[in-house]
Scaffold this motif. Structure first.
Motif, short mmCIF file in Angstrom:
data_model
loop_
_atom_site.label_atom_id
_atom_site.label_comp_id
_atom_site.label_asym_id
_atom_site.label_seq_id
_atom_site.Cartn_x
_atom_site.Cartn_y
_atom_site.Cartn_z
N ALA A 103 -2.38 9.19 -4.08
CA ALA A 103 -3.37 8.88 -3.05
C ALA A 103 -4.56 8.11 -3.57
O ALA A 103 -5.05 7.18 -2.93
CB ALA A 103 -3.85 10.19 -2.39
N ILE A 150 -1.30 5.60 4.02
CA ILE A 150 -1.31 6.33 2.76
C ILE A 150 -0.87 7.77 2.95
O ILE A 150 -0.02 8.29 2.21
CB ILE A 150 -2.72 6.29 2.13
CG1 ILE A 150 -3.05 4.86 1.68
CG2 ILE A 150 -2.80 7.25 0.94
CD1 ILE A 150 -4.49 4.69 1.22
N GLY A 160 -3.70 4.64 -4.02
CA GLY A 160 -3.52 4.06 -2.70
C GLY A 160 -4.84 3.66 -2.08
O GLY A 160 -4.98 2.55 -1.54
N PHE A 161 -5.83 4.53 -2.17
CA PHE A 161 -7.14 4.21 -1.61
C PHE A 161 -7.84 3.12 -2.43
O PHE A 161 -8.64 2.35 -1.89
CB PHE A 161 -8.01 5.46 -1.51
CG PHE A 161 -7.69 6.30 -0.32
CD1 PHE A 161 -8.08 5.90 0.96
CD2 PHE A 161 -6.98 7.48 -0.45
CE1 PHE A 161 -7.78 6.67 2.08
CE2 PHE A 161 -6.67 8.27 0.66
CZ PHE A 161 -7.06 7.86 1.93
N LEU A 184 0.83 -1.21 0.00
CA LEU A 184 0.00 0.00 0.00
C LEU A 184 0.87 1.26 0.00
O LEU A 184 0.60 2.22 -0.74
CB LEU A 184 -0.92 -0.01 1.22
CG LEU A 184 -1.90 1.16 1.35
CD1 LEU A 184 -2.90 1.16 0.21
CD2 LEU A 184 -2.64 1.08 2.68
N VAL A 185 1.91 1.26 0.81
CA VAL A 185 2.82 2.40 0.86
C VAL A 185 3.54 2.57 -0.49
O VAL A 185 3.64 3.68 -1.03
CB VAL A 185 3.85 2.23 1.99
CG1 VAL A 185 4.95 3.29 1.89
CG2 VAL A 185 3.16 2.32 3.34
N ARG A 218 6.52 11.37 -0.01
CA ARG A 218 6.54 10.98 -1.42
C ARG A 218 7.60 11.74 -2.20
O ARG A 218 8.26 11.18 -3.08
CB ARG A 218 5.15 11.22 -2.04
CG ARG A 218 4.99 10.61 -3.42
CD ARG A 218 3.65 10.95 -4.02
NE ARG A 218 3.47 10.31 -5.31
CZ ARG A 218 2.57 10.68 -6.20
NH1 ARG A 218 1.75 11.69 -5.94
NH2 ARG A 218 2.45 10.05 -7.36
N LEU A 248 2.39 9.78 1.48
CA LEU A 248 2.31 11.00 0.68
C LEU A 248 3.19 12.11 1.26
O LEU A 248 3.72 12.94 0.52
CB LEU A 248 0.85 11.48 0.60
CG LEU A 248 -0.11 10.56 -0.16
CD1 LEU A 248 -1.51 11.13 -0.14
CD2 LEU A 248 0.36 10.34 -1.60
N ARG A 272 2.57 1.58 -3.45
CA ARG A 272 1.61 2.04 -4.47
C ARG A 272 1.29 3.51 -4.28
O ARG A 272 1.19 4.26 -5.26
CB ARG A 272 0.34 1.20 -4.39
CG ARG A 272 -0.73 1.59 -5.38
CD ARG A 272 -0.39 1.20 -6.80
NE ARG A 272 -0.39 -0.25 -6.94
CZ ARG A 272 -0.42 -0.87 -8.13
NH1 ARG A 272 -0.43 -0.17 -9.26
NH2 ARG A 272 -0.38 -2.19 -8.20
N SER A 273 1.12 3.96 -3.05
CA SER A 273 0.78 5.36 -2.77
C SER A 273 1.90 6.28 -3.21
O SER A 273 1.65 7.37 -3.75
CB SER A 273 0.49 5.55 -1.27
OG SER A 273 -0.60 4.75 -0.86
#
Length: 208
Positions: A37, A169, A40-41, A28-29, A176, A173, A31-32
Motif C-alpha cells: 500500500a 489501491i 502504491g500511494f 498503480l494496481v 493481493r 490489496l 505496484r500495489s
C-alpha cells in the motif's frame, strides 16, 4: 469563480476519466500488489503531481501554443508513445518472483514508485488533451486567475485523483494474496504492458 454546476461537471468528468483503467491506474494496481500500500500511494502521489503539471500548463495557456504548432504536438505524441512502448516492453519482459506480502517497501521502492507514477503521467499527452477539453466547460482559460487555479482547480484535482487512486489501491490489496504468486504476477505485469502498448498505438494513430 466557477459555479456549482461547472464544478460538478469537472468532478464528474475527471472522476470518470481517472476511473477508466489506463496505463497509470494499471501500473498503480501492479505496484500495489507487488510492493504494498505505501508504495502504491507513493506512485499515486507521482501520478497526481504529473496531472497537476498538465493542469497548470493547460490553465496558463502554454499548452495552447504547443497545440497550435501541429508538428510539435505530433512530435510530443510520438515521443510519448515510444516511452509508453518502452514501459510496455519492461512490464512484459519482467520475470517476477512470488511476492512476500509481509515484506515492507524500502525507501528505494518508494522513490521508484513515485518516479514511475510521475513519468507515466508526463509521458501521456492524452492527459493534457483531457484538461484542454474539459477546462473550457468550467471556465474561460483566458480569464483564469491564480486564486481560482490554486484554491479551486488544484484542490479538486488532488482530491478526485486521490479518492479514485485509493479505491484502486485498496481493491488491489484485497486480492493481493491471490495475486502474490509468480504466475499471477506475470499475468498482471503483462496485462499492464499490453494496455500501455495499446495506449501507445492509439496515440500514434491519432497523429495520422
Amino acid at each position: 469563480m466557477p459555479g456549482s454546476a461547472q464544478i460538478i461537471s469537472y468532478i464528474a468528468a475527471l472522476g470518470l476519466a481517472a476511473a477508466i483503467p489506463g496505463p497509470g491506474m494499471t501500473a498503480l494496481v501492479a505496484r500495489s500488489v507487488s510492493t504494498g500500500a505505501v508504495a502504491g500511494f507513493a506512485m499515486l502521489a507521482g501520478l497526481i503531481l504529473g496531472d497537476l503539471f498538465y493542469l497548470s500548463v493547460s490553465v496558463f495557456g502554454l499548452a495552447l501554443i504547443a497545440h497550435s504548432w501541429s508538428s510539435l504536438f505530433t512530435l510530443i505524441n510520438w515521443a510519448a508513445a515510444l516511452y509508453l512502448a518502452w514501459l510496455a516492453w519492461q512490464f512484459w519482459r519482467t520475470n517476477p518472483q512470488a511476492v512476500d506480502i509481509a515484506q515492507k517497501a524500502t525507501k528505494k521502492d518508494l522513490a521508484s514508485a513515485w518516479l514511475s507514477g510521475l513519468t507515466i503521467t508526463l509521458g501521456n499527452p492524452k492527459t493534457i488533451a483531457f484538461y484542454l477539453a474539459i477546462l473550457p466547460l468550467v471556465m474561460s482559460l483566458d480569464n483564469v486567475s491564480l486564486p481560482i487555479w490554486g484554491m479551486v482547480l488544484v484542490p479538486l484535482t488532488v482530491l478526485i485523483l486521490f479518492v479514485v487512486g485509493a479505491v484502486f489501491i485498496l481493491a488491489a490489496l484485497k486480492i493481493r494474496h491471490f495475486l502474490s504468486s509468480a504466475a499471477a504476477q506475470r499475468i498482471l505485469f503483462r496485462s499492464a504492458g499490453l494496455i500501455m502498448l495499446l495506449a501507445a498505438v492509439g496515440m500514434v494513430a491519432k497523429t495520422f
